[in-house]
Design a protein around this motif. Structure first.
Motif, mmCIF file in Angstrom:
data_model
loop_
_atom_site.group_PDB
_atom_site.id
_atom_site.type_symbol
_atom_site.label_atom_id
_atom_site.label_comp_id
_atom_site.label_asym_id
_atom_site.label_seq_id
_atom_site.Cartn_x
_atom_site.Cartn_y
_atom_site.Cartn_z
ATOM 1 N N LEU A 165 0.834 -1.204 0.000
ATOM 2 C CA LEU A 165 0.000 0.000 0.000
ATOM 3 C C LEU A 165 0.868 1.253 0.000
ATOM 4 O O LEU A 165 0.519 2.264 -0.612
ATOM 5 N N ASP A 166 2.023 1.187 0.691
ATOM 6 C CA ASP A 166 2.929 2.335 0.728
ATOM 7 C C ASP A 166 3.513 2.633 -0.645
ATOM 8 O O ASP A 166 4.003 3.737 -0.891
ATOM 9 N N GLN A 167 3.492 1.626 -1.528
ATOM 10 C CA GLN A 167 3.982 1.813 -2.893
ATOM 11 C C GLN A 167 2.861 2.240 -3.836
ATOM 12 O O GLN A 167 3.068 2.344 -5.050
ATOM 13 N N GLY A 168 1.695 2.483 -3.281
ATOM 14 C CA GLY A 168 0.563 2.888 -4.104
ATOM 15 C C GLY A 168 -0.145 1.746 -4.790
ATOM 16 O O GLY A 168 -0.941 1.960 -5.705
ATOM 17 N N LEU A 169 0.132 0.516 -4.364
ATOM 18 C CA LEU A 169 -0.480 -0.661 -4.983
ATOM 19 C C LEU A 169 -1.696 -1.078 -4.173
ATOM 20 O O LEU A 169 -1.600 -1.779 -3.161
ATOM 21 N N GLN A 170 -2.853 -0.623 -4.630
ATOM 22 C CA GLN A 170 -4.094 -0.929 -3.934
ATOM 23 C C GLN A 170 -4.488 -2.390 -4.171
ATOM 24 O O GLN A 170 -4.147 -2.986 -5.199
ATOM 25 N N PRO A 171 -5.202 -3.000 -3.228
ATOM 26 C CA PRO A 171 -5.633 -4.396 -3.400
ATOM 27 C C PRO A 171 -6.412 -4.596 -4.693
ATOM 28 O O PRO A 171 -7.176 -3.709 -5.116
ATOM 29 N N TRP A 172 -6.213 -5.746 -5.309
ATOM 30 C CA TRP A 172 -6.947 -6.125 -6.523
ATOM 31 C C TRP A 172 -7.504 -7.518 -6.314
ATOM 32 O O TRP A 172 -6.759 -8.500 -6.272
ATOM 33 N N ASP A 173 -8.806 -7.587 -6.145
ATOM 34 C CA ASP A 173 -9.473 -8.870 -5.944
ATOM 35 C C ASP A 173 -10.256 -9.261 -7.191
ATOM 36 O O ASP A 173 -11.261 -9.965 -7.110
ATOM 37 N N GLY A 174 -9.766 -8.811 -8.353
ATOM 38 C CA GLY A 174 -10.499 -9.026 -9.586
ATOM 39 C C GLY A 174 -10.064 -10.225 -10.397
ATOM 40 O O GLY A 174 -10.591 -10.446 -11.492
ATOM 41 N N VAL A 175 -9.102 -11.008 -9.890
ATOM 42 C CA VAL A 175 -8.721 -12.231 -10.604
ATOM 43 C C VAL A 175 -9.871 -13.222 -10.501
ATOM 44 O O VAL A 175 -10.255 -13.643 -9.411
ATOM 45 N N ARG A 176 -10.399 -13.622 -11.649
ATOM 46 C CA ARG A 176 -11.553 -14.523 -11.663
ATOM 47 C C ARG A 176 -11.154 -15.967 -11.957
ATOM 48 O O ARG A 176 -11.873 -16.903 -11.609
ATOM 49 N N TRP A 177 -10.026 -16.136 -12.648
ATOM 50 C CA TRP A 177 -9.547 -17.480 -12.970
ATOM 51 C C TRP A 177 -8.027 -17.496 -12.938
ATOM 52 O O TRP A 177 -7.372 -16.511 -13.283
ATOM 53 N N VAL A 178 -7.475 -18.630 -12.533
ATOM 54 C CA VAL A 178 -6.052 -18.910 -12.727
ATOM 55 C C VAL A 178 -5.966 -20.105 -13.666
ATOM 56 O O VAL A 178 -6.523 -21.172 -13.379
#
Length: 250
Positions: A165-178
């Protein structure tokens, strides 16, 4: 009563196509070109965005080249290879080739990449101990594949690796498939026909590696290998040449 020994394997489902961005995370230069890049070519042709992240530069991959020379060369070959199938974003995480370690450091680096690229589809290579049967996998493939599966969830949890977060990388929970390429238990496939010639050309960009690996003519080697993979997967995809994936939904 059916005879299990003579039952036909289940047909592969078409890959999900309601997505715009994909991120492929693998251990080495050429990992994606050995059987997966025909799918990438089809996706970029359709206007989808695909980026590559590699854990290493493959610097320990050629016996006749010391790592200091080999790493930059293989990076150049990977960038050229990616461009053939419409991929312009290629990142390297600078883990040490041959001794990539599964653990929080690797998961963090991949989670950071997922947050940067914000993909809906995450792609990696076989994370299991074998390629099926007794064909042993490499430790780097196992570590990176497993860490990628885990990082799909890590990227969406702000309390895991909070320093991101300190690097400006907000959480991304949008991965729908691996989607796992090279799996011995595939579930889905992509038609490889339209992208097969470019997949061969993409693999041929790794010419230094191929020439160290085999005495065969590089183009004959690449075409026979990728055509064979596509034909084998196609037996479970309506007879069409295919790239197979094991798909984990999230």
């Amino acid at each position: 009563m059916s005879d299990p020994q003579h039952e036909q394997p289940a047909q592969l489902e078409p890959m999900p196509d309601d997505w715009r961005r994909a991120l492929a995370v693998v251990a080495h230069p050429d990992d994606l070109e050995y059987g997966c890049s025909a799918a990438v070519a089809a996706w970029t042709d359709a206007g989808r965005e695909v980026a590559y992240v590699l854990a290493t530069r493959g610097e320990a991959g050629i016996d006749t080249l010391e790592p200091a020379r080999c790493g930059p060369l293989r990076e150049r070959e990977q960038r050229a290879s990616a461009a053939v199938v419409g991929v312009s974003e290629v990142e390297f995480l600078d883990h040490e080739d041959g001794v990539v370690q599964y653990g929080p450091a690797l998961r963090r680096d991949i989670a950071a990449a997922v947050r940067r690229h914000r993909p809906e589809l995450l792609i990696t290579l076989n994370h299991r101990d074998t390629w099926g049967g007794v064909a042993w996998n490499t430790p780097d493939h196992v570590a990176v594949g497993r860490a990628t599966l885990d990082a799909a969830g890590d990227a969406g949890n702000r309390w895991i690796f909070p320093d991101l977060l300190d690097q400006g990388l907000q959480p991304w929970d949008g991965v729908r498939w691996v989607a796992v390429a090279g799996s011995s238990s595939p579930t889905h496939a992509v038609d490889a026909g339209p992208g097969l010639d470019r997949a061969v050309a993409s693999l041929l960009e790794h010419r230094t590696y191929i020439e160290a690996l085999t005495k065969e003519d590089p183009e004959s080697y690449a075409r026979a290998l990728l055509t064979g993979y596509a034909r084998a997967a196609g037996e479970r995809f309506g007879g069409r040449p295919a790239v197979a994936f094991e798909v984990f939904s999230r």
